[in-house]
Design a protein around this motif. Structure first.
Motif, PDB file in Angstrom:
ATOM      1  N   PRO A  97     104.524  72.479  26.838  1.00  0.00           N
ATOM      2  CA  PRO A  97     103.376  72.339  27.746  1.00  0.00           C
ATOM      3  C   PRO A  97     103.093  70.896  28.158  1.00  0.00           C
ATOM      4  CG  PRO A  97     102.875  73.932  26.030  1.00  0.00           C
ATOM      5  CD  PRO A  97     104.206  73.331  25.673  1.00  0.00           C
ATOM      6  N   ALA A  98     103.154  69.971  27.215  1.00  0.00           N
ATOM      7  CA  ALA A  98     102.876  68.565  27.543  1.00  0.00           C
ATOM      8  C   ALA A  98     103.937  68.004  28.494  1.00  0.00           C
ATOM      9  CB  ALA A  98     102.801  67.724  26.272  1.00  0.00           C
ATOM     10  N   GLU A  99     105.190  68.431  28.311  1.00  0.00           N
ATOM     11  CA  GLU A  99     106.264  67.962  29.193  1.00  0.00           C
ATOM     12  C   GLU A  99     106.098  68.519  30.603  1.00  0.00           C
ATOM     13  OE1 GLU A  99     110.007  67.412  26.137  1.00  0.00           O
ATOM     14  OE2 GLU A  99     109.435  69.450  26.733  1.00  0.00           O
ATOM     15  N   TRP A 100     105.651  69.754  30.703  1.00  0.00           N
ATOM     16  CA  TRP A 100     105.416  70.338  32.021  1.00  0.00           C
ATOM     17  C   TRP A 100     104.283  69.608  32.738  1.00  0.00           C
ATOM     18  CZ3 TRP A 100     107.333  72.189  36.008  1.00  0.00           C
ATOM     19  CH2 TRP A 100     106.605  72.910  36.949  1.00  0.00           C
ATOM     20  N   ARG A 101     103.227  69.303  32.021  1.00  0.00           N
ATOM     21  CA  ARG A 101     102.124  68.539  32.630  1.00  0.00           C
ATOM     22  C   ARG A 101     102.613  67.167  33.089  1.00  0.00           C
ATOM     23  NH1 ARG A 101      99.263  70.903  28.238  1.00  0.00           N
ATOM     24  NH2 ARG A 101      99.462  68.986  27.018  1.00  0.00           N
ATOM     25  N   GLU A 102     103.492  66.550  32.324  1.00  0.00           N
ATOM     26  CA  GLU A 102     104.039  65.243  32.684  1.00  0.00           C
ATOM     27  C   GLU A 102     104.889  65.336  33.952  1.00  0.00           C
ATOM     28  OE1 GLU A 102     104.694  61.131  32.375  1.00  0.00           O
ATOM     29  OE2 GLU A 102     103.198  62.481  31.519  1.00  0.00           O
ATOM     30  N   THR A 103     105.662  66.404  34.083  1.00  0.00           N
ATOM     31  CA  THR A 103     106.473  66.596  35.284  1.00  0.00           C
ATOM     32  C   THR A 103     105.591  66.781  36.510  1.00  0.00           C
ATOM     33  OG1 THR A 103     108.260  67.598  33.985  1.00  0.00           O
ATOM     34  CG2 THR A 103     108.239  68.041  36.349  1.00  0.00           C
ATOM     35  N   VAL A 104     104.553  67.597  36.388  1.00  0.00           N
ATOM     36  CA  VAL A 104     103.629  67.819  37.504  1.00  0.00           C
ATOM     37  C   VAL A 104     102.942  66.512  37.880  1.00  0.00           C
ATOM     38  CG1 VAL A 104     101.533  69.024  38.225  1.00  0.00           C
ATOM     39  CG2 VAL A 104     103.301  70.252  36.933  1.00  0.00           C
ATOM     40  N   ARG A 105     102.525  65.748  36.881  1.00  0.00           N
ATOM     41  CA  ARG A 105     101.864  64.469  37.150  1.00  0.00           C
ATOM     42  C   ARG A 105     102.793  63.520  37.901  1.00  0.00           C
ATOM     43  NH1 ARG A 105     102.225  59.537  35.890  1.00  0.00           N
ATOM     44  NH2 ARG A 105     104.042  60.022  34.593  1.00  0.00           N
ATOM     45  N   ALA A 106     104.055  63.424  37.439  1.00  0.00           N
ATOM     46  CA  ALA A 106     105.009  62.520  38.083  1.00  0.00           C
ATOM     47  C   ALA A 106     105.259  62.917  39.528  1.00  0.00           C
ATOM     48  CB  ALA A 106     106.320  62.518  37.301  1.00  0.00           C
ATOM     49  N   ALA A 107     105.371  64.209  39.783  1.00  0.00           N
ATOM     50  CA  ALA A 107     105.596  64.671  41.158  1.00  0.00           C
ATOM     51  C   ALA A 107     104.401  64.359  42.046  1.00  0.00           C
ATOM     52  CB  ALA A 107     105.877  66.173  41.160  1.00  0.00           C
ATOM     53  N   THR A 108     103.215  64.575  41.525  1.00  0.00           N
ATOM     54  CA  THR A 108     102.002  64.328  42.304  1.00  0.00           C
ATOM     55  C   THR A 108     101.868  62.851  42.663  1.00  0.00           C
ATOM     56  OG1 THR A 108     100.889  66.182  41.218  1.00  0.00           O
ATOM     57  CG2 THR A 108      99.489  64.564  42.331  1.00  0.00           C
ATOM     58  N   LEU A 109     102.116  61.975  41.707  1.00  0.00           N
ATOM     59  CA  LEU A 109     101.945  60.544  41.935  1.00  0.00           C
ATOM     60  C   LEU A 109     103.024  59.969  42.852  1.00  0.00           C
ATOM     61  CD1 LEU A 109     100.898  59.283  38.383  1.00  0.00           C
ATOM     62  CD2 LEU A 109      99.440  59.708  40.370  1.00  0.00           C
ATOM     63  N   THR A 110     104.192  60.591  42.883  1.00  0.00           N
ATOM     64  CA  THR A 110     105.297  60.059  43.684  1.00  0.00           C
ATOM     65  C   THR A 110     105.227  60.494  45.140  1.00  0.00           C
ATOM     66  OG1 THR A 110     106.648  60.257  41.678  1.00  0.00           O
ATOM     67  CG2 THR A 110     107.795  59.717  43.703  1.00  0.00           C
TER      68      THR A 110
END
Length: 423
Positions: free
Chosen positions: A165-178
């Motif tokens: 779950p934490a890794e999925w949130r990190e992926t979503v965050r990275a996509a949003t910020l980029t």
């Protein structure tokens, strides 16, 4: 009793204030002045509104499902905003307004049509990081795809069975910020990895998915925006020989086609009724995200998350080994990926290839109908406009083109589906 009277007085004041506020809200009716309902719009356009109250604190506007845009209060008393319509998908949509405070008559909407010319955008939509079995982080991969590979859009698709779950949130965050509209779009994705086959899901609702293929077909339509068959035939993964599923067909729009062996699986799936388009992603697991020589080109009016997902969902894309060759394929005006609803008795087909490198010659263009080559063109030039007219036999048909360049690079278009009635 003194405490009871105090409570009653406070309640009465609160109720009275709510009634006064509600009366003010009801009087503040918002109206869209421009554009007019029913018009066709392209490019950037102004939205102008007026309201029935001077107490409005703000109004926001949006087109389709794009983010809300704050309107400014002009000197003439109207509220105005400029919206880039190319960042929303073409077609019928709505312009909506919402004013603050919210209440009765504080919202307005009109129906309009967006019609912008389609542009070509290069992307890679199947890659991995250390979140599953690759290297580096989602931040590293998105930045590499944007800054080094020069991709227009990019998606990570780490194996969902390994994603915490934490890794999925990190992926979503990275996509949003980029993501930056008009410059680079980072989408989120996951790869479903089973013995029967691997599939990518895009903009998924979560990282937990069912294990069985039939359950995947049932689950996918409500839990992702787009789905894709990956590397068909690899290690005997062929999705039960592409047995047709109506539920699956409603959810899966793409299939990886990066060479003729995968093209044969593509044709088999089309023959069995699937409505899918070819994708050229490279399945990168390391620092080559978007630079390994395999790409997917999406045709869209502009570059945004909305337009990229819509283009992929509409199968408006092609697979390519060439970094800058633009391919357009149309039948009676319908573009690649479309299912033509109206009966077709005469098919006017156009294939347009625009290659900026003058020495990068087209060796051959092959037109496929129902899995077989029916016409071939050998232009021997960098660019080509090929037009031909066909009279199809009665029945359902699909057409697509394969383009081979002199240096060996290959492009595969999405199909166009038609039905010819009995004469």
């Amino acid at each position: 009793m003194r405490g009871f009277r105090l409570l009653t007085t406070r309640t009465a004041v609160t109720v009275m204030a709510a009634l006064v506020l509600a009366a003010g809200i009801c009087a503040a009716q918002v109206e869209i002045v421009r554009p007019e309902a029913g018009v066709t719009l392209s490019g950037s356009f102004h939205v102008i509104a007026r309201t029935g109250s001077d107490d409005v604190q703000g109004i926001h506007a949006r087109v389709g499902e794009r983010p809300w845009v704050a309107m400014y209060h002009a000197e003439d008393g109207t509220w105005r905003a400029q919206i880039d319509g190319a960042l929303a998908p073409n077609g019928e949509t709505q312009i909506r307004l919402q004013q603050w405070p919210v209440g009765d008559d504080s919202a307005a909407a009109i129906d309009v049509t967006l019609d912008n010319p389609l542009q070509h955008y290069w992307g890679n939509i199947h890659s991995h990081t250390s979140v599953s079995d690759g290297r580096m982080t989602p931040d590293d991969a998105y930045a590499y795809a944007r800054d080094i590979a020069g991709m227009d859009f990019f998606t990570l698709a780490d194996h969902l069975e390994h994603v915490e779950p934490a890794e999925w949130r990190e992926t979503v965050r990275a996509a949003t910020l980029t993501t930056e509209d008009g410059s680079f779009v980072a989408l989120t994705g996951l790869e479903w990895t089973k013995g029967v086959g691997h599939m990518c899901v895009y903009d998924p609702a979560g990282h937990v998915w069912p294990k069985e293929l039939e359950d995947f077909y049932t689950f996918a339509p409500g839990n992702c925006a787009v789905a894709k068959f990956n590397h068909p035939g690899w290690r005997d993964t062929n999705f039960d020989e592409f047995a047709y599923s109506a539920e699956g067909d409603s959810a899966i729009q793409l299939i990886e086609v990066r060479g003729d062996s995968e093209m044969q699986w593509y044709i088999q799936a089309l023959d069995r009724g699937w409505h899918i388009a070819p994708d050229g992603s490279d399945d990168t697991h390391r620092e080559r995200w978007g630079t390994s020589g395999r790409w997917t080109v999406a045709l869209a009016p502009g570059l945004s998350r909305d337009t990229m997902l819509h283009a992929l969902k509409s199968r408006r894309c092609y697979s390519t080994r060439d970094r800058n060759c633009r391919l357009s394929f149309a039948l009676n005006g319908a573009v690649m990926g479309e299912v033509v609803d109206e009966p077709v008795t005469t098919a006017v087909i156009t294939v347009e290839i625009d290659e900026p490198d003058e020495d990068d010659l087209i060796e051959r263009i092959e037109l496929f109908a129902d899995g077989e080559i029916i016409r071939t063109d050998e232009p021997g030039s960098a660019s080509r406009l090929w037009a031909l007219t066909l009279t199809p036999d009665p029945g359902a048909h699909y057409y697509f083109v394969k383009v081979t360049q002199a240096d060996g690079d290959v492009l595969y278009s999405a199909p166009i589906w038609i039905t010819t009635p009995e004469s």
